[in-house]
Design a protein around this motif. Structure first.
Motif, PDB file in Angstrom:
ATOM      1  N   GLN A 135       0.872  -1.171   0.000  1.00  0.00           N
ATOM      2  CA  GLN A 135       0.000   0.000   0.000  1.00  0.00           C
ATOM      3  C   GLN A 135       0.910   1.222   0.000  1.00  0.00           C
ATOM      4  N   CYS A 136       0.875   1.973  -1.091  1.00  0.00           N
ATOM      5  CA  CYS A 136       1.698   3.170  -1.236  1.00  0.00           C
ATOM      6  C   CYS A 136       0.820   4.404  -1.011  1.00  0.00           C
TER       7      CYS A 136
ATOM      8  N   MET B 256      11.008   9.987  -7.697  1.00  0.00           N
ATOM      9  CA  MET B 256      10.174   9.060  -6.944  1.00  0.00           C
ATOM     10  C   MET B 256       8.738   9.116  -7.483  1.00  0.00           C
ATOM     11  N   VAL B 257       8.196   7.951  -7.887  1.00  0.00           N
ATOM     12  CA  VAL B 257       6.830   7.906  -8.405  1.00  0.00           C
ATOM     13  C   VAL B 257       5.877   7.188  -7.456  1.00  0.00           C
ATOM     14  N   LEU B 258       6.377   6.286  -6.634  1.00  0.00           N
ATOM     15  CA  LEU B 258       5.575   5.631  -5.601  1.00  0.00           C
ATOM     16  C   LEU B 258       6.374   5.683  -4.305  1.00  0.00           C
ATOM     17  N   ASN B 259       5.752   6.247  -3.276  1.00  0.00           N
ATOM     18  CA  ASN B 259       6.457   6.506  -2.026  1.00  0.00           C
ATOM     19  C   ASN B 259       5.715   5.879  -0.861  1.00  0.00           C
ATOM     20  N   ASN B 260       6.435   5.655   0.215  1.00  0.00           N
ATOM     21  CA  ASN B 260       5.860   5.100   1.455  1.00  0.00           C
ATOM     22  C   ASN B 260       5.051   3.829   1.197  1.00  0.00           C
TER      23      ASN B 260
ATOM     24  N   GLU C 223       0.244   6.663  -3.148  1.00  0.00           N
ATOM     25  CA  GLU C 223      -0.464   6.944  -4.383  1.00  0.00           C
ATOM     26  C   GLU C 223      -1.471   5.865  -4.775  1.00  0.00           C
ATOM     27  N   LYS C 224      -1.160   4.594  -4.504  1.00  0.00           N
ATOM     28  CA  LYS C 224      -2.010   3.482  -4.934  1.00  0.00           C
ATOM     29  C   LYS C 224      -1.507   2.179  -4.321  1.00  0.00           C
ATOM     30  N   THR C 225      -2.208   1.104  -4.590  1.00  0.00           N
ATOM     31  CA  THR C 225      -1.770  -0.233  -4.207  1.00  0.00           C
ATOM     32  C   THR C 225      -0.878  -0.771  -5.314  1.00  0.00           C
ATOM     33  N   LEU C 226       0.237  -1.384  -4.943  1.00  0.00           N
ATOM     34  CA  LEU C 226       1.189  -1.922  -5.905  1.00  0.00           C
ATOM     35  C   LEU C 226       1.331  -3.419  -5.685  1.00  0.00           C
ATOM     36  N   THR C 227       1.072  -4.205  -6.735  1.00  0.00           N
ATOM     37  CA  THR C 227       1.237  -5.653  -6.684  1.00  0.00           C
ATOM     38  C   THR C 227       2.515  -6.010  -7.439  1.00  0.00           C
ATOM     39  N   VAL C 228       3.418  -6.697  -6.758  1.00  0.00           N
ATOM     40  CA  VAL C 228       4.729  -7.037  -7.313  1.00  0.00           C
ATOM     41  C   VAL C 228       4.863  -8.553  -7.343  1.00  0.00           C
ATOM     42  N   LYS C 229       5.285  -9.084  -8.484  1.00  0.00           N
ATOM     43  CA  LYS C 229       5.622 -10.510  -8.609  1.00  0.00           C
ATOM     44  C   LYS C 229       7.138 -10.617  -8.540  1.00  0.00           C
ATOM     45  N   ARG C 230       7.632 -11.344  -7.542  1.00  0.00           N
ATOM     46  CA  ARG C 230       9.075 -11.493  -7.355  1.00  0.00           C
ATOM     47  C   ARG C 230       9.481 -12.921  -7.695  1.00  0.00           C
ATOM     48  N   ASN C 231      10.366 -13.066  -8.673  1.00  0.00           N
ATOM     49  CA  ASN C 231      10.884 -14.367  -9.083  1.00  0.00           C
ATOM     50  C   ASN C 231      12.310 -14.476  -8.561  1.00  0.00           C
ATOM     51  N   ASN C 232      12.480 -15.246  -7.486  1.00  0.00           N
ATOM     52  CA  ASN C 232      13.787 -15.354  -6.842  1.00  0.00           C
ATOM     53  C   ASN C 232      14.851 -16.015  -7.712  1.00  0.00           C
ATOM     54  N   PRO C 233      14.574 -17.144  -8.380  1.00  0.00           N
ATOM     55  CA  PRO C 233      15.639 -17.761  -9.190  1.00  0.00           C
ATOM     56  C   PRO C 233      16.123 -16.859 -10.331  1.00  0.00           C
TER      57      PRO C 233
ATOM     58  N   GLY D 294      13.208  -4.447   4.028  1.00  0.00           N
ATOM     59  CA  GLY D 294      12.240  -4.907   5.022  1.00  0.00           C
ATOM     60  C   GLY D 294      10.846  -4.927   4.431  1.00  0.00           C
ATOM     61  N   ASP D 295       9.896  -4.274   5.100  1.00  0.00           N
ATOM     62  CA  ASP D 295       8.504  -4.252   4.643  1.00  0.00           C
ATOM     63  C   ASP D 295       8.147  -2.996   3.864  1.00  0.00           C
ATOM     64  N   SER D 296       9.145  -2.185   3.505  1.00  0.00           N
ATOM     65  CA  SER D 296       8.844  -0.951   2.775  1.00  0.00           C
ATOM     66  C   SER D 296       9.513  -0.965   1.402  1.00  0.00           C
ATOM     67  N   ALA D 297       8.950  -0.174   0.486  1.00  0.00           N
ATOM     68  CA  ALA D 297       9.489  -0.111  -0.876  1.00  0.00           C
ATOM     69  C   ALA D 297       9.242   1.278  -1.458  1.00  0.00           C
ATOM     70  N   THR D 298      10.013   1.585  -2.498  1.00  0.00           N
ATOM     71  CA  THR D 298       9.887   2.835  -3.228  1.00  0.00           C
ATOM     72  C   THR D 298      10.117   2.536  -4.699  1.00  0.00           C
ATOM     73  N   VAL D 299       9.402   3.263  -5.581  1.00  0.00           N
ATOM     74  CA  VAL D 299       9.593   3.114  -7.022  1.00  0.00           C
ATOM     75  C   VAL D 299      10.030   4.465  -7.585  1.00  0.00           C
TER      76      VAL D 299
END
Length: 106
Positions: free
Chosen positions: A34-35, A95-99, A37-47, A84-89
């Protein structure tokens, strides 16, 4: 016998492809932030060390890059940085997506 083996080859190869897709899905995490500006859904592919998400009506796939702290993914234009549990884009250092805070799974 050779004809039977040749006839079965496409089926076996299709099975390998399906298996590979299954393995890819097993190693892909869906993270929801939850940013401001909006909700952000991220798909993370570890390999593959990459993340995918939609920004500016485009599906972006970013590769993991160097980071002094946290994890940073970039395609040269966009940057997804998480710690951790926070991200920025960012887009081109703006900065386009914060907090963005990770929403815990229910």
């Amino acid at each position: 016998m050779k004809k039977l083996a040749i006839a079965c080859l496409p089926v076996l190869l299709a099975g390998c492809s399906t298996y590979q897709q299954f393995i890819e899905r097993m190693h892909t995490d869906t993270l929801v932030y939850q940013c401001d500006e909006k909700t952000l859904t991220v798909k993370r592919n570890n390999p593959r060390e990459q993340v995918s998400f939609v920004q500016d009506d485009k599906l972006l796939t970013l590769q993991q890059g160097l980071s002094a702290s946290g994890v940073r993914y970039t395609d040269g234009i966009y940057v997804f940085w998480s710690k951790g549990d926070s991200a920025t884009v960012y887009k081109r250092d703006t900065m386009v997506l914060n907090n963005c805070q990770l929403i815990p799974e229910r």
